[in-house]
Structure formats: structure tokens, C-alpha cells
Design a protein around this motif. Structure first.
Motif, PDB file in Angstrom:
ATOM      1  N   ASP A  50      13.356 -25.308 107.238  1.00 37.32           N
ATOM      2  CA  ASP A  50      12.163 -24.502 107.424  1.00 37.32           C
ATOM      3  C   ASP A  50      12.390 -23.135 106.802  1.00 37.32           C
ATOM      4  O   ASP A  50      13.342 -22.433 107.152  1.00 37.32           O
ATOM      5  N   PRO A  52      10.875 -19.548 106.437  1.00 34.59           N
ATOM      6  CA  PRO A  52       9.833 -18.745 107.064  1.00 34.59           C
ATOM      7  C   PRO A  52       9.292 -17.600 106.214  1.00 34.59           C
ATOM      8  O   PRO A  52       8.191 -17.126 106.462  1.00 34.59           O
ATOM      9  N   PRO A  84       6.311 -27.501 100.859  1.00 35.10           N
ATOM     10  CA  PRO A  84       5.417 -27.814 101.986  1.00 35.10           C
ATOM     11  C   PRO A  84       4.066 -28.404 101.571  1.00 35.10           C
ATOM     12  O   PRO A  84       3.499 -29.223 102.298  1.00 35.10           O
ATOM     13  N   ASP A  85       3.566 -28.043 100.378  1.00 33.08           N
ATOM     14  CA  ASP A  85       2.275 -28.586  99.930  1.00 33.08           C
ATOM     15  C   ASP A  85       2.401 -29.931  99.218  1.00 33.08           C
ATOM     16  O   ASP A  85       1.421 -30.476  98.739  1.00 33.08           O
ATOM     17  N   GLN A 127       6.463 -20.887  98.951  1.00 35.11           N
ATOM     18  CA  GLN A 127       5.636 -21.163 100.128  1.00 35.11           C
ATOM     19  C   GLN A 127       6.529 -21.122 101.365  1.00 35.11           C
ATOM     20  O   GLN A 127       7.702 -21.470 101.292  1.00 35.11           O
ATOM     21  N   SER A 128       5.953 -20.724 102.472  1.00 28.86           N
ATOM     22  CA  SER A 128       6.683 -20.848 103.730  1.00 28.86           C
ATOM     23  C   SER A 128       6.387 -22.235 104.297  1.00 28.86           C
ATOM     24  O   SER A 128       5.368 -22.840 103.988  1.00 28.86           O
ATOM     25  N   GLY A 129       7.319 -22.729 105.102  1.00 25.88           N
ATOM     26  CA  GLY A 129       7.131 -24.041 105.712  1.00 25.88           C
ATOM     27  C   GLY A 129       8.334 -24.938 105.510  1.00 25.88           C
ATOM     28  O   GLY A 129       9.416 -24.484 105.138  1.00 25.88           O
ATOM     29  N   LEU A 130       8.120 -26.226 105.741  1.00 25.95           N
ATOM     30  CA  LEU A 130       9.197 -27.207 105.714  1.00 25.95           C
ATOM     31  C   LEU A 130       9.427 -27.740 104.298  1.00 25.95           C
ATOM     32  O   LEU A 130       8.513 -28.318 103.699  1.00 25.95           O
ATOM     33  N   TYR A 131      10.622 -27.529 103.793  1.00 25.88           N
ATOM     34  CA  TYR A 131      11.046 -28.042 102.489  1.00 25.88           C
ATOM     35  C   TYR A 131      11.928 -29.260 102.711  1.00 25.88           C
ATOM     36  O   TYR A 131      12.748 -29.278 103.639  1.00 25.88           O
TER      37      TYR A 131
END
Length: 163
Positions: A50, A52, A84-85, A127-131
Motif C-alpha cells: 500500500d 499512501p 491501483p487503477d 497513484q496512492s493505493g495498493l500496488y
């Protein structure tokens, strides 16, 4: 019941301090054991981290632990990254494990060698989020013997110059 000696208390204090003083720059680190120390090309190492902060700079490392019987001085890897996208990228990496004279690099103890290879320096995640990171062995030999663990480390990069 016996009272602990001052030496024992001192040793326990030092041990607890060393265990509690973790490296705060590390955002993520995970290493996966390779079954039987034989890395089959079909065994893709999947890691999720993750992220952030998109303004923070990071250093990305690939970790490889090999035994002294590993037959090559390097290892080629594919690193697939899914944002994440859902956008994906694929990189090819070469991690040098031994020098020109055949001496193992990295940190060693006995017949086991740990290498941390810098893959990306001072990078920003878009991007923030889960990679999702997938690491594949890309050598011609399959399965690849004497590879014990493979992983990824993500550290926050704090530039002392403020760049």
C-alpha cells in the motif's frame, strides 16, 4: 524464586531496545521463500504494497538470497507492476550476485548470501493505493537452483539537500 542479575537485566534491556528500534524509512519489505531452493519459472512471486503518499520519494530494492552453490554470477528477473487503477508495466532487471573473481557480493554468513539491489532511486509513485508486484526468474535454466528467497523493499527517500 531467584532475582535476575544486573547483567541479565542489562542484556534484556539492550535486546528489547534493539528489537524496538526498527528502520522507520522502510515502508514495505517482504521476502518469499523459494520451495526446495529451486526457483521454477512458473513460480511467480506476488507481493502487494500500500503506497499512501504520491509526493514522497522512494527507493525500490529487489532482495535475493542465494546459496554458495548457485551456478551463476547474476540473475535476470522480470518485475511486473500493477498500479491501483490496473495499469501494468514490465521491467527486466539484472542483479549481480558475484564479482569478476567469483566472490559473492552482499551480506554473507556461511554459505548463504543476501543481496539488496537498487531497482529505482528517488522515484514517486503516480497513484496512492495498493500496488501489486510480481517477480519472475528470467534465466534460461529452469528450475533455477540455490535461490532461497526473493523479495522487495520500498524505503522512503529523505534527501538531506532538500531536493
Amino acid at each position: 524464586m531467584n532475582k535476575p542479575s544486573i547483567r541479565t537485566l542489562l542484556l534484556l534491556t539492550i535486546l528489547s531496545l534493539s528489537l524496538s528500534s526498527c528502520d522507520r524509512s522502510v515502508l514495505f519489505e517482504e521476502n518469499v521463500r523459494i520451495p526446495d531452493n529451486r526457483w521454477d519459472a512458473a513460480n511467480v512471486i506476488k507481493l502487494e504494497a500500500d503506497i499512501p503518499d504520491t509526493a514522497q520519494l522512494y527507493n525500490l530494492y529487489v532482495n535475493v538470497r542465494n546459496a554458495g552453490g548457485y551456478p551463476y554470477s547474476n540473475i535476470f528477473l522480470f518485475l511486473n507492476t500493477t498500479l491501483p487503477d490496473g495499469k501494468r508495466s514490465r521491467d527486466t532487471l539484472e542483479v549481480t550476485l558475484a564479482d569478476d573473481k567469483g566472490q559473492w557480493l552482499g551480506d554473507g554468513m556461511g554459505d548463504i548470501w543476501d543481496n539488496r539491489a537498487l531497482f529505482r532511486e528517488r522515484m514517486r509513485f503516480p497513484q496512492s493505493g495498493l500496488y501489486t508486484f510480481e517477480i519472475e526468474q528470467a534465466m534460461r535454466q529452469n528450475p533455477l537452483p540455490q535461490i532461497m528467497d526473493v523479495g522487495l523493499r520500498i524505503e522512503r527517500y529523505d534527501d538531506p539537500a532538500g531536493r
